[in-house]
Design a protein around this motif. Structure first.
Motif, PDB file in Angstrom:
ATOM      1  N   ASN A  69       0.826  -1.215   0.000  1.00 28.08           N
ATOM      2  CA  ASN A  69       0.000   0.000   0.000  1.00 28.08           C
ATOM      3  C   ASN A  69       0.856   1.260   0.000  1.00 28.08           C
ATOM      4  O   ASN A  69       0.493   2.258  -0.613  1.00 28.08           O
ATOM      5  CB  ASN A  69      -0.944  -0.007   1.211  1.00 28.08           C
ATOM      6  N   ILE A  70       1.984   1.197   0.683  1.00 29.23           N
ATOM      7  CA  ILE A  70       2.892   2.351   0.688  1.00 29.23           C
ATOM      8  C   ILE A  70       3.380   2.612  -0.736  1.00 29.23           C
ATOM      9  O   ILE A  70       3.542   3.757  -1.165  1.00 29.23           O
ATOM     10  CB  ILE A  70       4.070   2.114   1.649  1.00 29.23           C
ATOM     11  N   SER A  71       3.577   1.530  -1.488  1.00 26.46           N
ATOM     12  CA  SER A  71       4.017   1.659  -2.865  1.00 26.46           C
ATOM     13  C   SER A  71       2.982   2.427  -3.705  1.00 26.46           C
ATOM     14  O   SER A  71       3.341   3.196  -4.602  1.00 26.46           O
ATOM     15  CB  SER A  71       4.274   0.268  -3.451  1.00 26.46           C
ATOM     16  N   ASP A  72       1.703   2.240  -3.408  1.00 32.50           N
ATOM     17  CA  ASP A  72       0.671   3.019  -4.100  1.00 32.50           C
ATOM     18  C   ASP A  72       0.811   4.508  -3.798  1.00 32.50           C
ATOM     19  O   ASP A  72       0.549   5.350  -4.659  1.00 32.50           O
ATOM     20  CB  ASP A  72      -0.735   2.549  -3.691  1.00 32.50           C
ATOM     21  N   ARG A 187      13.554  -9.735  -1.522  1.00 31.13           N
ATOM     22  CA  ARG A 187      12.851  -8.821  -2.432  1.00 31.13           C
ATOM     23  C   ARG A 187      11.377  -9.216  -2.546  1.00 31.13           C
ATOM     24  O   ARG A 187      10.518  -8.373  -2.789  1.00 31.13           O
ATOM     25  CB  ARG A 187      13.518  -8.818  -3.812  1.00 31.13           C
ATOM     26  N   HIS A 188      11.087 -10.506  -2.397  1.00 29.79           N
ATOM     27  CA  HIS A 188       9.694 -10.950  -2.386  1.00 29.79           C
ATOM     28  C   HIS A 188       9.024 -10.647  -1.040  1.00 29.79           C
ATOM     29  O   HIS A 188       7.900 -10.154  -0.993  1.00 29.79           O
ATOM     30  CB  HIS A 188       9.632 -12.446  -2.687  1.00 29.79           C
ATOM     31  N   ARG A 189       9.731 -10.949   0.054  1.00 26.94           N
ATOM     32  CA  ARG A 189       9.094 -10.859   1.368  1.00 26.94           C
ATOM     33  C   ARG A 189       9.091  -9.461   1.963  1.00 26.94           C
ATOM     34  O   ARG A 189       8.191  -9.112   2.734  1.00 26.94           O
ATOM     35  CB  ARG A 189       9.827 -11.787   2.344  1.00 26.94           C
ATOM     36  N   LEU A 190      10.137  -8.712   1.672  1.00 24.81           N
ATOM     37  CA  LEU A 190      10.329  -7.419   2.335  1.00 24.81           C
ATOM     38  C   LEU A 190      10.603  -6.314   1.305  1.00 24.81           C
ATOM     39  O   LEU A 190      11.686  -5.744   1.261  1.00 24.81           O
ATOM     40  CB  LEU A 190      11.528  -7.510   3.314  1.00 24.81           C
ATOM     41  N   PRO A 191       9.607  -6.031   0.453  1.00 24.61           N
ATOM     42  CA  PRO A 191       9.847  -5.058  -0.611  1.00 24.61           C
ATOM     43  C   PRO A 191      10.047  -3.631  -0.074  1.00 24.61           C
ATOM     44  O   PRO A 191       9.531  -3.299   0.993  1.00 24.61           O
ATOM     45  CB  PRO A 191       8.571  -5.138  -1.459  1.00 24.61           C
ATOM     46  N   THR A 192      10.781  -2.841  -0.837  1.00 29.43           N
ATOM     47  CA  THR A 192      11.042  -1.447  -0.470  1.00 29.43           C
ATOM     48  C   THR A 192      10.308  -0.507  -1.426  1.00 29.43           C
ATOM     49  O   THR A 192      10.710  -0.349  -2.573  1.00 29.43           O
ATOM     50  CB  THR A 192      12.553  -1.144  -0.582  1.00 29.43           C
ATOM     51  N   PRO A 193       9.218   0.098  -0.949  1.00 30.04           N
ATOM     52  CA  PRO A 193       8.521   1.054  -1.819  1.00 30.04           C
ATOM     53  C   PRO A 193       9.387   2.289  -2.052  1.00 30.04           C
ATOM     54  O   PRO A 193      10.151   2.685  -1.176  1.00 30.04           O
ATOM     55  CB  PRO A 193       7.260   1.410  -1.034  1.00 30.04           C
ATOM     56  N   ARG A 194       9.257   2.894  -3.226  1.00 31.13           N
ATOM     57  CA  ARG A 194      10.177   3.978  -3.615  1.00 31.13           C
ATOM     58  C   ARG A 194       9.658   5.354  -3.231  1.00 31.13           C
ATOM     59  O   ARG A 194       9.597   6.277  -4.063  1.00 31.13           O
ATOM     60  CB  ARG A 194      10.442   3.900  -5.119  1.00 31.13           C
ATOM     61  N   VAL A 195       9.299   5.486  -1.972  1.00 26.91           N
ATOM     62  CA  VAL A 195       8.701   6.733  -1.486  1.00 26.91           C
ATOM     63  C   VAL A 195       9.675   7.910  -1.562  1.00 26.91           C
ATOM     64  O   VAL A 195       9.327   8.970  -2.087  1.00 26.91           O
ATOM     65  CB  VAL A 195       8.223   6.560  -0.024  1.00 26.91           C
ATOM     66  N   GLY A 260       5.480 -10.117 -10.907  1.00 29.11           N
ATOM     67  CA  GLY A 260       4.956  -8.975 -10.159  1.00 29.11           C
ATOM     68  C   GLY A 260       5.720  -8.686  -8.887  1.00 29.11           C
ATOM     69  O   GLY A 260       6.677  -9.359  -8.548  1.00 29.11           O
ATOM     70  N   GLU A 261       5.260  -7.653  -8.232  1.00 29.64           N
ATOM     71  CA  GLU A 261       5.616  -7.366  -6.845  1.00 29.64           C
ATOM     72  C   GLU A 261       7.039  -6.940  -6.578  1.00 29.64           C
ATOM     73  O   GLU A 261       7.545  -7.115  -5.480  1.00 29.64           O
ATOM     74  CB  GLU A 261       5.185  -8.552  -5.964  1.00 29.64           C
ATOM     75  N   ASP A 262       7.669  -6.358  -7.595  1.00 31.24           N
ATOM     76  CA  ASP A 262       8.953  -5.712  -7.296  1.00 31.24           C
ATOM     77  C   ASP A 262       8.723  -4.382  -6.564  1.00 31.24           C
ATOM     78  O   ASP A 262       9.589  -3.916  -5.844  1.00 31.24           O
ATOM     79  CB  ASP A 262       9.734  -5.435  -8.585  1.00 31.24           C
ATOM     80  N   PHE A 263       7.546  -3.790  -6.799  1.00 28.00           N
ATOM     81  CA  PHE A 263       7.222  -2.481  -6.226  1.00 28.00           C
ATOM     82  C   PHE A 263       8.252  -1.408  -6.557  1.00 28.00           C
ATOM     83  O   PHE A 263       8.515  -0.516  -5.765  1.00 28.00           O
ATOM     84  CB  PHE A 263       6.924  -2.585  -4.727  1.00 28.00           C
ATOM     85  N   GLU A 264       8.812  -1.539  -7.744  1.00 26.15           N
ATOM     86  CA  GLU A 264       9.595  -0.448  -8.303  1.00 26.15           C
ATOM     87  C   GLU A 264       8.615   0.511  -8.983  1.00 26.15           C
ATOM     88  O   GLU A 264       7.419   0.208  -9.082  1.00 26.15           O
ATOM     89  CB  GLU A 264      10.599  -0.996  -9.332  1.00 26.15           C
ATOM     90  N   LEU A 265       9.108   1.647  -9.430  1.00 24.76           N
ATOM     91  CA  LEU A 265       8.253   2.597 -10.136  1.00 24.76           C
ATOM     92  C   LEU A 265       8.601   2.618 -11.612  1.00 24.76           C
ATOM     93  O   LEU A 265       9.766   2.474 -11.984  1.00 24.76           O
ATOM     94  CB  LEU A 265       8.447   4.012  -9.570  1.00 24.76           C
TER      95      LEU A 265
END
Ligand code: ADP
Ligand code: MG
Length: 324
Positions: A69-72, A187-195, A260-265
């Motif tokens: 959600n933070i990634s959104d 990278r799957h379990r603990l993704p880093t959103p690019r805030v 999916g789910e890299d949560f890169e931008l």
């Protein structure tokens, strides 16, 4: 544990965001916002549909649902501020496991000074965690998918395909002969959103952004549809982590395009602002790569083109390519 005790156990004793007037403990939360736009989103995660206890500990479940959600928020250019959790708890989840879910959420929340301001707790037959997130952005500065323009530079952050490769490793059978790899699994379990990167783009007048939750093929399509333009990128330009190279080139391609789910931008900016994007990347210690461009030719509803092996192919978001 009864519901009252449970809520008490997850309640923060203090709040970091000064805008909170009332957090957990009444019929609803209250926050006060004077000058900014409020950005909000909700996502729901169901056990065995969106995550499995076989590949993740409860801590990872919590971490990942909130990070998603933070990634959104990052994709909107917003700063995440608060979240609310609606949770359906089945009998086979222990108190300890539930606390671990909340610890995972707390860990990622504290990286962004976010506060848990409310939620709902009910019993049911499957674990369901629904996250509502809120963030703030300077007035009029939310970043939309529809903000692409022709001749924009197309870019992505980080490296692609890592999370899908991590999940592949976690679910691989003995005969798949894959090497375990902590980096890919994390990278799957603990993704880093690019805030921080998205925030650092704040001074740009215009940037289109989308976060990569279903694979770049899908996200590039969403941008193209929203802007009514086509996007072009080069397979060989997609940033790739070294650890992906234990897989065959076909697997690497699949992970990179459709995993999916890299949560890169992924985003686009006018060419004149590309140096500002690179400055933002440097300032926030984020990798950013130019992968292609935006064009105004729209024909046959073909929206995303991938250039590979000297050929230009149409990239379908569902997961395959075809010649034109
Ligand atoms: P109500 O009966 O008014 O819905 P609840 O007993 O459900 O109140 O909730 C009491 C307080 O605890 C509220 O502030 C609510 O937002 C919060 N809360 C309830 N469940 C959760 C949860 N799972 N996570 C976070 N906060 C929660
Ligand atoms: Mg309630």
């Amino acid at each position: 544990m009864d519901e009252f005790k449970f809520i008490d156990s997850i309640k923060q004793s203090t709040y970091k965001q000064s805008s909170i007037v009332k957090g957990i403990g009444d019929d609803a939360a209250v926050f006060r916002q004077n000058y900014q736009d409020v950005v909000t989103a909700v996502d729901t995660f169901v056990e065995n549909v969106h995550f499995s206890r076989e590949t993740m500990d409860p801590y990872h479940v919590g971490y990942r649902v909130l990070a998603t959600n933070i990634s959104d928020m990052a994709a909107m250019g917003a700063t995440p501020t608060y979240y609310m959790i609606s949770i359906v708890i089945p009998e086979d989840w222990s108190d300890k496991e539930l606390q671990e879910i909340y610890q995972g959420m707390k860990a990622v929340a504290s990286n962004y000074r976010m506060d848990l301001i409310g939620g709902d707790t009910v019993a049911g037959s499957e674990l369901v965690v629904s996250v509502t997130i809120m963030g703030i952005v300077e007035k009029g500065k939310a970043r939309y998918r529809s903000d692409m323009k022709e001749n924009d530079i197309l870019f992505v952050t980080g490296t692609l395909g890592d999370a899908a490769a991590g999940l592949y490793i976690l679910t691989a059978k003995e005969l798949d002969k894959v090497k375990t790899d902590k980096y890919l699994i994390d990278r799957h379990r603990l993704p880093t959103p690019r805030v921080t990167f998205a925030e650092a783009l704040g001074e740009l007048d215009r940037v289109a952004l989308n976060d990569i939750s279903d694979g770049i093929a899908s996200e590039a399509n969403e941008l193209a549809v929203a802007s009514n333009l086509t996007v072009h990128f080069d397979l060989l330009k997609l940033p790739k982590h070294n650890d992906l190279k234990q897989f065959t080139s076909e697997q690497q391609r699949n992970f990179q395009l459709f995993g999916g789910e890299d949560f890169e931008l992924i985003g686009s900016v006018p060419e004149k602002d590309w140096n500002k994007v690179q400055d933002a990347a440097k300032k926030t210690n984020t990798e950013v790569t130019q992968i292609g461009f935006v064009s105004d030719e729209v024909s046959n509803n073909d929206l995303v083109f991938i250039h590979e092996g000297g050929e230009k192919k149409v990239l379908i978001k569902g997961g395959y390519t075809h010649g034109r």
